[in-house]
Enzyme design. Sequence first.
Site, short mmCIF file in Angstrom:
data_model
loop_
_atom_site.label_atom_id
_atom_site.label_comp_id
_atom_site.label_asym_id
_atom_site.label_seq_id
_atom_site.Cartn_x
_atom_site.Cartn_y
_atom_site.Cartn_z
CB SER A 48 1.90 6.20 5.74
OG SER A 48 0.94 6.02 4.74
CD GLU B 66 6.39 3.75 -0.18
OE1 GLU B 66 5.29 3.20 -0.31
OE2 GLU B 66 6.64 4.51 0.78
CG HIS C 11 3.94 2.33 2.73
ND1 HIS C 11 4.19 3.60 2.26
CD2 HIS C 11 2.92 2.47 3.62
CE1 HIS C 11 3.37 4.46 2.84
NE2 HIS C 11 2.59 3.79 3.67
#
Length: 712
Positions: A570, A653, A681
């Site tokens: 991230s 993702e 995520h």
Amino acid sequence: MKEIDLDGDGSSSAATGQLPRLAVRRACKKNLRTALGGVILGISLVPVASWASQPPCDLLPPAMAPSAPEREITALDLARLRDFGGMQFDTYPGPPAALSPDGRHVALQLRRGDPSSNRYCTGIVVKETVGTAPPRIVADGGEIIRLSFDKYGFSGLVSGAPVPSVLRWSPDGRRLAFTKAIGGLMQVFLVRPDGSGEAQLTRSPVSIDDFQWLPGGAAIVYASRPALLDEERRIDGEAPSGWRYDVRFWPIAGGRPHPPSSTPSRIDVIALADRTPRPALSAEGLVLAPDGTPGWPASATQVLPVGGGTDRAWLAPVDPSALFKPNVLHVSMNGRELPCPQSACTDVVGLWKRDPRTILFLRRQGVARSEMALLSWDLGKGAPRVLHTTIDPWLGCQLGPIELVCAAESDTAPRHVIGVDAGSGRVRTIYDPNPEFAAIRLRRPERMAWRNAFGIETFGDLVLPSDYRPGHPAPLIVVQYDSRGFLRGGTADEFPIQLFAAKGFAVLSFNRPPWYGLQGPPLDLFAFLKANQKDWSDRRSVQSSLEIVVERLIARGIADPARIGITGQSDGATTATFALVHSRLFKAVALSTCCEEATMMANLGPGFEDWYARTGYPRFNEDRRGFWKEGSLVPNLGDLPPVPLLIQAGEEEFRFALPTYAAAKNAGWPTEMYVFSGEGHVKLQPAHRLAVYERNLAWFQRWFKPREGASP
């Protein structure tokens, strides 16, 4: 996709700064109907998929800690570690370990992954706070479901971290109420502390987000989001004529629109006697949201009656209009506010009453708020006094008759339950779910602190390899981006710090510096985000902190400059790719999410593009090549030396990574990508977590220690 730690305490509010709210589960198998989940007060629970309890499952450890000699840690040790509470240090409804009203018991939902079956075993565990009696499992802990949140105008953006149970004792301590996921929905259950009388209280068509006992203990008030079902029906009704492509879409995870994030919550009450829910009265709803109580101080986050009459203590930001500012402690007695030294009463995160004239409070202090201090204040008798300071995070603290009881971690100790004497500050362990770790050799880190070129302080933890000899530089791996608590695997727990060290790597657990946008005057959310993004100021601040500490380790003869790697998930992945563009320090990289580049503004949906455009990013059709030249790998690959790049992404993702993967592969970079089914995520499935640990180790062994490495 970036995350922003708005509180600076390790809690990651997902994806560029919006506090997560509520969300909806998306089920994508034929005619499987959508199930819904969420949590009010900022966190959302979304059962996108679940992994059921699997008895018998070896959930509780042996009665005695093993006496085997110390051994090195393995990836399986980490994958099978017993956990409770949230994955990081996020704020969830209820504490990770709930203290009974008499202070005699703590209750928690324990979970343990089994990679061989790719399932979790779970249990509701009760442990006495005094004595040597072993913990007991009083109920099955239910399924493990995935956390999600609202953003970009829709519900259901999947984080993937496990959703912990909310646990709350009845006022008389004779019952424990807890949420448990059954069929992907969180329901409220009841059980007695001896394990008898387990019963399901709610049978809601949507997940229960949070609940509280009403005074007297005859009923429970709870929050849920049934309106999401109506939104899903509307979406179904649009299907025959085609869905209009708008802000409801998150294309990388699927082709069905999501309900809007504005879908409201509802507060209901259910009595234990008849178990028939009804709408809550306004006064009953205040049990869940007390800030509407008459006389509640403006902007207060916690209010505590002290002394008598209207005497009270409360927490509130010094400037309610300021963005993300810490709370200040206020005390009013006999109609006047008591003075409290700023050095003691700012950045307070918890407040308790020991007796009518004494309060305890917990505050953050030190470099980048890296320490916690417990203080006691005898009201009207001078200034507060410090009982204890620590760099260990304390979570969900509750005050019993004698002790403050908290969940805690240390750099070499997984999460456990502690008691802190309310008079002396002495700390003891009440419950350690992982006593086997006493037989595992874990290396104590060196805490480092420094300022970057912007004058912003941060810190990190250096873990030296098992075979380190001074004067013999070792390969270094940078793990990001939060270095509080147990040094397990960084944010999202994918890069095993102690395992790297056991295999001969030096590891820097790097805590990103506070956000650049917080250094200036108070700002609203998007002004804050723009301040971060302008001229890539926040990213340059992080890069400065990173370069300074890595170069310091090279100068100390610890890091081999030819063998320095970086990892990231991230926000950490964005830091890693920015570092590859702006320095030549890093010779290999492993990411779990990837990567910012121009096409994301079209590929991730209109809501995403609108959000990022408001923060200073160019829209898809804007000709701002200079912007992406500064912040993206893709336009720079032809100018950079090849760096081995590993991407391990979730199924929901991995499409985000495709442009960077293809560009790096075509530019001659050694590039590999692995996609994990059913993951978002954050990866949750035990088999996937084990595979990620082992492949990340093998990747850095392959490029930095080829004689020892296995194939990734």
